[in-house]
Enzyme design. Sequence first.
Site, PDB file in Angstrom:
ATOM      1  N   LYS A  53     -12.846  -2.038   6.980  1.00 30.61           N
ATOM      2  CA  LYS A  53     -12.213  -2.988   7.899  1.00 30.61           C
ATOM      3  C   LYS A  53     -12.784  -2.784   9.309  1.00 30.61           C
ATOM      4  CE  LYS A  53      -8.574  -2.310   4.653  1.00 30.61           C
ATOM      5  NZ  LYS A  53      -8.693  -3.465   3.832  1.00 30.61           N
ATOM      6  N   TRP A  63       0.828  -1.215   0.000  1.00 30.88           N
ATOM      7  CA  TRP A  63       0.000   0.000   0.000  1.00 30.88           C
ATOM      8  C   TRP A  63       0.850   1.247   0.000  1.00 30.88           C
ATOM      9  CZ3 TRP A  63      -4.357  -0.603  -2.122  1.00 30.88           C
ATOM     10  CH2 TRP A  63      -5.041  -1.812  -1.992  1.00 30.88           C
ATOM     11  N   ASP A  85      -1.722   6.492   6.668  1.00 31.07           N
ATOM     12  CA  ASP A  85      -2.795   5.641   6.168  1.00 31.07           C
ATOM     13  C   ASP A  85      -3.056   4.609   7.264  1.00 31.07           C
ATOM     14  OD1 ASP A  85      -4.357   3.672   5.050  1.00 31.07           O
ATOM     15  OD2 ASP A  85      -3.181   3.455   3.217  1.00 31.07           O
TER      16      ASP A  85
HETATM   17  N1  PMP Z   1      -4.381   1.359   2.259  1.00 31.33           N
HETATM   18  C1  PMP Z   1      -4.445   0.227   2.971  1.00 31.33           C
HETATM   19  C2  PMP Z   1      -3.546   0.061   4.150  1.00 31.33           C
HETATM   20  C3  PMP Z   1      -5.387  -0.756   2.626  1.00 31.33           C
HETATM   21  O1  PMP Z   1      -5.456  -1.883   3.332  1.00 31.33           O
HETATM   22  C4  PMP Z   1      -6.238  -0.545   1.514  1.00 31.33           C
HETATM   23  C5  PMP Z   1      -7.299  -1.543   1.106  1.00 31.33           C
HETATM   24  N2  PMP Z   1      -7.161  -2.818   1.502  1.00 31.33           N
HETATM   25  C6  PMP Z   1      -6.102   0.637   0.783  1.00 31.33           C
HETATM   26  C7  PMP Z   1      -5.177   1.571   1.193  1.00 31.33           C
HETATM   27  C8  PMP Z   1      -6.967   0.922  -0.410  1.00 31.33           C
HETATM   28  O2  PMP Z   1      -8.228   1.162   0.035  1.00 31.33           O
HETATM   29  P1  PMP Z   1      -9.467   1.386  -0.921  1.00 31.33           P
HETATM   30  O3  PMP Z   1      -9.696   0.101  -1.638  1.00 31.33           O
HETATM   31  O4  PMP Z   1     -10.547   1.733   0.039  1.00 31.33           O
HETATM   32  O5  PMP Z   1      -9.141   2.503  -1.832  1.00 31.33           O
END
Ligand code: PMP
Length: 359
Positions: A195, A102, A171
């Site tokens: 989550k 991420w 994040d």
């Molecule tokens: N950052 C993290 C730490 C994540 O776990 C996720 C999704 N699993 C995201 C960003 C992306 O999130 P989204 O699909 O809501 O854009």
Amino acid sequence: RIMRKWNFSAGPAAIPEEVLKETQSELLEWNQSGMSVMEVSHRSPEYIEVASAARQDLIDLLDIPDNYQVLFLQGGATLQFSMIPMNFAADKTADYLLTGSWSKKAIAEASKITKVNTVASSETSNFQNVPDASQWNHTKDAAYFHYVANETIQGNALHQPPETKSPLIADMSSVILSEPIDVSKFSMIYAGAQKNIGPAGLTICIIKDEFLATASNELPGMLQYSKHAESDSMFNTPPTFAWYLAGKVFSWLKTNGGLEAIAKINHTKAKTLYQFIDTSDFYSNPVAVANRSIMNVPFILKDSNLDAQFLHDSKNAGLLNLKGHRSIGGMRASIYNATPQDAIDALIEFMREFEKKHG
Ligand code: PMP
């Protein structure tokens, strides 16, 4: 007959059963209005009351100081990967810590918009740790410092907010509300909802006023954090149902003792699972102990030829979504707030039996 099972999905993830039941009881008629909450205007006083109460409960849970805006947005954490540099980087370099899939995505998006300095990376060791802060190579006068507090795919985490001179942005998609945090250390915290907050479609952004004041006013309205703040997150129609349901999750957390209480449960859950994995020769987790996530526990089997069997049998045992992320394989148990100790005990019991049969 309704038969709910233990759901270890990384997201969208398990939602507390009490919340789902309460939602079900209100689905056809909400608040004696003759309508579902989904059918109500976001500008109606009744809905605004629900939305404000949810915001206030989140503020209470995280103990968010008065000088922060709490925004309920859309676009997921992924849109924040772009909006953050658009709003805050201007022509300055932005610092990023690279600790997993991420943060890598966040860096890729930011690089399209501004100059990025990767302060440190654990990519060469497959993101099995977080580089030690002594090795970080900060930019002097960076626009901000961005990191992913919990890497959902690799299952690593930075358990304390790092010390930086530049504004700190985290994040927290997969770790928010799992334990108390000191919000005052951050200029911005953001998290996708799917989550620990509620259903997908909602993204929470917590931004310090003084930092928000530095944001760009030149961008299209939907991309300006300040527009969303000025309009109480109703610059356009918000995801009303997701916001309503998130409010119920916040109430559930408060009723159950808030973040101190859930943190105790979460740490015990993680500890039991890691201890079991570490004492077994059949299962293993590669993450450096100090950086192990309390929310996402990846593990591999000694023989990957048994993966399909493991997934098949665990599903039959009522243990769902244990497959690791497609990019790294193996298994992963995501054990967010709505997953109780009983689920961990059932998982360990299954793993023990599986090892006995195949080990
Ligand atoms: N950052 C993290 C730490 C994540 O776990 C996720 C999704 N699993 C995201 C960003 C992306 O999130 P989204 O699909 O809501 O854009």
